[in-house]
Design an enzyme around this catalytic site. Sequence first.
Site, short mmCIF file in Angstrom:
data_model
loop_
_atom_site.label_atom_id
_atom_site.label_comp_id
_atom_site.label_asym_id
_atom_site.label_seq_id
_atom_site.Cartn_x
_atom_site.Cartn_y
_atom_site.Cartn_z
N ASP A 152 0.71 -1.44 -0.02
CA ASP A 152 0.20 -0.14 -0.01
C ASP A 152 0.86 1.22 0.44
OD1 ASP A 152 -2.55 -1.41 -0.45
OD2 ASP A 152 -2.77 -0.92 2.02
N LYS A 209 -3.72 2.79 -2.63
CA LYS A 209 -5.17 3.53 -2.24
C LYS A 209 -5.45 4.81 -1.59
CE LYS A 209 -9.86 1.15 -2.44
NZ LYS A 209 -8.99 0.98 -4.25
N MET A 234 -9.36 8.37 7.98
CA MET A 234 -9.50 9.05 7.05
C MET A 234 -10.36 10.15 7.66
SD MET A 234 -9.58 4.85 5.22
CE MET A 234 -10.53 4.19 6.21
#
Length: 273
Positions: free
Chosen positions: A41, A63, A178
């Site tokens: 990642d 991502k 997030m």
Amino acid sequence: MHLPAIEPGHVWLAGAGPGDPGLLTLLAAKGLAEADVIVHDALVNEECLKLARTGAILEYAGKRGGKPSAKQRDISLRLVELAKAGHRVLRLKGGDPFVFGRGGEEALTLIEHGVPFRIVPGITAGIGGLAYAGIPVTHREVNHAVTFLTGHDSSGVVPDRIDWDAIGRGSPVIVMYMAMKHIGQIAANLVSAGRRADEAVAFVCNAATAEQTVLETTLGRAEADMVAAGIEPPAIVVIGEVVRLRPSLDWLGALSGRKLLPDPFAVDRKDTA
């Protein structure tokens, strides 16, 4: 000490921790040393990848919100493809693969296609990253519960399945992944649920790395101060009185010569130990 080996045709879904390569588990480090292909990642520290064996193939599958990135289904099927070709595959994720890391989705795809796998837990940023900022997620003077939540769902908006009123009333400490994009709306939801606008908040950016920065603010000023400071993701956001412990527990700052302050709860403590 005996540790398992990655077998050909197997996938290890591993967590790399929040940043510092020293926070890799022994199993994750062994996976790096043995894997034929490492699918990693964006949040995996490049220093961790230097532990890959000579000749290993590194495939980027990061991502990041608002940026072009691979679709989750394509990543999952790529793991299947690599394993079916007989490779020893390490899927390396920042933090822990099962804490907002979509490791469960990937594991279910592997099961669907008959690919054997192992889960290698990692230190999640919501615990380890905050520890590097001198913020404990639990402290007996503050909280006996903590809530971990994500600031957006799969469509990129604030999750409507979160009971903000219940969390606002019942969770003394809230740790959010997030959440920067929607922090204004999230803060408004929590204030509407009864949280104080002057409640302590901290943003921990690039946690457990040399680029770590920490912004301390309040719930009511969180969005404005975040914009004024110019901080950017990745970041963990924590809400609650545990943030007040940071001046006392900022051990990284102390190593740089910063003086630690007294325990802010000392005057109220009635020690029963």
